[in-house]
Design an enzyme around this catalytic site. Structure first.
Site, PDB file in Angstrom:
ATOM      1  N   ASP A 134     -12.695  -3.054  -0.891  1.00 38.33           N
ATOM      2  CA  ASP A 134     -12.248  -4.328  -1.486  1.00 38.33           C
ATOM      3  C   ASP A 134     -13.189  -4.758  -2.608  1.00 38.33           C
ATOM      4  OD1 ASP A 134      -9.926  -4.875  -0.032  1.00 38.33           O
ATOM      5  OD2 ASP A 134     -11.029  -5.812   1.606  1.00 38.33           O
ATOM      6  N   LEU A 169      -8.084 -14.419  -5.929  1.00 37.73           N
ATOM      7  CA  LEU A 169      -7.928 -13.150  -5.200  1.00 37.73           C
ATOM      8  C   LEU A 169      -6.546 -13.040  -4.564  1.00 37.73           C
ATOM      9  CD1 LEU A 169     -11.474 -12.739  -3.623  1.00 37.73           C
ATOM     10  CD2 LEU A 169     -10.654 -12.198  -5.911  1.00 37.73           C
ATOM     11  N   GLY A 194      -5.027 -11.631  -7.993  1.00 40.99           N
ATOM     12  CA  GLY A 194      -5.689 -10.560  -7.235  1.00 40.99           C
ATOM     13  C   GLY A 194      -4.928  -9.247  -7.200  1.00 40.99           C
ATOM     14  N   GLY A 209     -14.502 -21.111  -1.336  1.00 40.98           N
ATOM     15  CA  GLY A 209     -14.311 -20.491  -0.033  1.00 40.98           C
ATOM     16  C   GLY A 209     -15.582 -19.821   0.441  1.00 40.98           C
ATOM     17  N   ALA A 210     -15.683 -19.686   1.772  1.00 40.01           N
ATOM     18  CA  ALA A 210     -16.879 -19.056   2.342  1.00 40.01           C
ATOM     19  C   ALA A 210     -16.490 -18.218   3.553  1.00 40.01           C
ATOM     20  CB  ALA A 210     -17.908 -20.123   2.713  1.00 40.01           C
ATOM     21  N   GLY A 211     -15.333 -17.549   3.457  1.00 37.95           N
ATOM     22  CA  GLY A 211     -14.892 -16.666   4.527  1.00 37.95           C
ATOM     23  C   GLY A 211     -15.458 -15.263   4.315  1.00 37.95           C
ATOM     24  N   ASN A 258     -12.128  -1.620   5.227  1.00 42.49           N
ATOM     25  CA  ASN A 258     -10.684  -1.604   4.941  1.00 42.49           C
ATOM     26  C   ASN A 258     -10.189  -0.180   4.732  1.00 42.49           C
ATOM     27  OD1 ASN A 258     -11.762  -1.098   2.384  1.00 42.49           O
ATOM     28  ND2 ASN A 258      -9.998  -2.008   1.381  1.00 42.49           N
ATOM     29  N   LYS A 308     -10.201  -5.711  10.367  1.00 45.96           N
ATOM     30  CA  LYS A 308     -11.241  -5.202   9.462  1.00 45.96           C
ATOM     31  C   LYS A 308     -12.634  -5.162  10.118  1.00 45.96           C
ATOM     32  CE  LYS A 308      -9.215  -6.210   4.969  1.00 45.96           C
ATOM     33  NZ  LYS A 308      -9.445  -6.755   3.636  1.00 45.96           N
ATOM     34  N   SER A 327       0.806  -1.232   0.000  1.00 47.09           N
ATOM     35  CA  SER A 327       0.000   0.000   0.000  1.00 47.09           C
ATOM     36  C   SER A 327       0.840   1.285   0.000  1.00 47.09           C
ATOM     37  CB  SER A 327      -0.979  -0.003   1.175  1.00 47.09           C
ATOM     38  OG  SER A 327      -1.926  -1.024   0.976  1.00 47.09           O
TER      39      SER A 327
END
Ligand code: NAP
Length: 290
Positions: free
Chosen positions: A108, A229, A252, A132-134, A93, A72, A23
């Site tokens: 995001d 990602l 990503g 995925g399922a986060g 974020n 977050k 960043s």
């Protein structure tokens, strides 16, 4: 580097760890190119001190902040305001200074959307698989539903986590468009059409290079485009398997770029055009490859 003087404003990143963040490369480059007297620095926040960090940042007149793992969700109780999308996703974020504190945003998902547009990946009308399922998969499912995807199937190790996403998104959309399956259930996907597949687990991410959440070749024959990602490594095992089965594959890194660009636009009110975005992307990639 911006010439630092009495007028210089500071933005930064709250997280733990923060040492490998890209960043600062994105934001300090944008500040220089847009002529903003602004510097961006990482802030390592010790466990349990997210609230102190947000209050301290306000006291020190910081203009804005990014927030990364593991804060977050933890910073939300310490914010003055919360943007609607961030509330819906349940994670922020980006913090923008406002009267008496900070307002929380989630860049995001709009970042992923801008990245997919830039990469030429179509969502509207597409049937999509999400691996995925986060927290990120949940937000991706919401984004895809809102942008007009067709059927969305969440494939996850813990099927119940996918079912929870399906309930939330279907409830929000008022129709059944998200379905949950266990990872190995892909063999019972209806028809023989190929899907856009978003890889939203952390399997394959540095330092666990070389792993994919599904290894079976027949799965990748159901994928026309794989969008991972993960950005480190630049080519993941999921991407390799997708390409080996004849699909297109993306990582990503553009999502990372655009979540940063949207944050920068929120802090400064300056819109970043595609030419400058591409230059920032080059800088980011140079730093990543060092
Ligand atoms: P998270 O909440 O921790 O969720 C991780 C998901 O991965 C869960 O569904 C988990 O399954 C699954 N998983 C983990 N290890 C697994 C294994 N060994 N086998 C099978 N499944 C496994 O993570 P997140 O916050 O959603 O982040 C997901 C990814 O998004 C990360 O790779 C992150 O780097 C990426 N990301 C990228 C950007 C960008 O700018 N490019 C921004 C944000 C996030 P269970 O439900 O069964 O536990």
């Amino acid at each position: 580097m911006t010439k630092i003087n009495g007028f210089t404003r500071t933005c930064g990143l709250l997280g733990n760890p923060v040492e490998h963040t890209l960043s600062p490369v994105i934001h300090n480059f944008l500040a220089r190119e847009t002529g903003e007297n602004l510097v961006y620095v990482p802030f390592l926040v010790p466990s349990g001190m997210a609230g102190d960090a947000v209050r301290g940042a306000y006291a020190l007149n910081l203009k804005g902040l990014n927030v990364t793992v593991p804060y977050k969700t933890q910073v939300i109780p310490f914010l003055k305001e919360l943007d609607g999308l961030a509330e819906q996703i349940g994670a922020v974020n980006t913090l923008v200074r406002c009267e008496g504190g900070f307002k929380g945003y989630n860049t995001d998902m709009p970042g992923l959307y801008r990245a997919m547009c830039r990469d030429g990946v179509k969502i509207e009308g597409e049937n999509v698989l999400i691996l995925g399922a986060g927290g990120v998969a949940r937000a991706v499912a919401m984004l895809l539903a809102e942008k007009g995807a067709g059927r969305i199937v969440v494939l996850n190790r813990t099927k119940e986590h996918g079912e929870e996403i399906a309930r939330t998104v279907n409830g929000y959309m008022g129709k059944d468009m998200v379905f949950a399956m266990g990872l190995s259930d892909y063999r019972s996907l209806p028809g023989d059409e190929r899907y856009l597949c978003i890889q939203a687990t952390n399997v394959g991410m540095y330092p666990k290079n070389g792993q994919a959440v599904i290894e079976a070749e027949d799965f990748y024959r159901r994928v026309h485009t794989g969008y991972d990602l993960i950005f480190n490594p630049a080519v993941t095992r999921f991407m390799e398997l997708t390409k080996a089965a004849g699909g297109k594959a993306y990582n990503g890194s553009r999502m990372l770029l655009y979540q940063g660009i949207i944050a920068y636009e929120l802090w400064t009110g300056i819109q970043i055009g595609e030419e400058l975005a591409d230059k920032a992307f080059e800088k980011m990639m140079e730093a990543m490859n060092q």
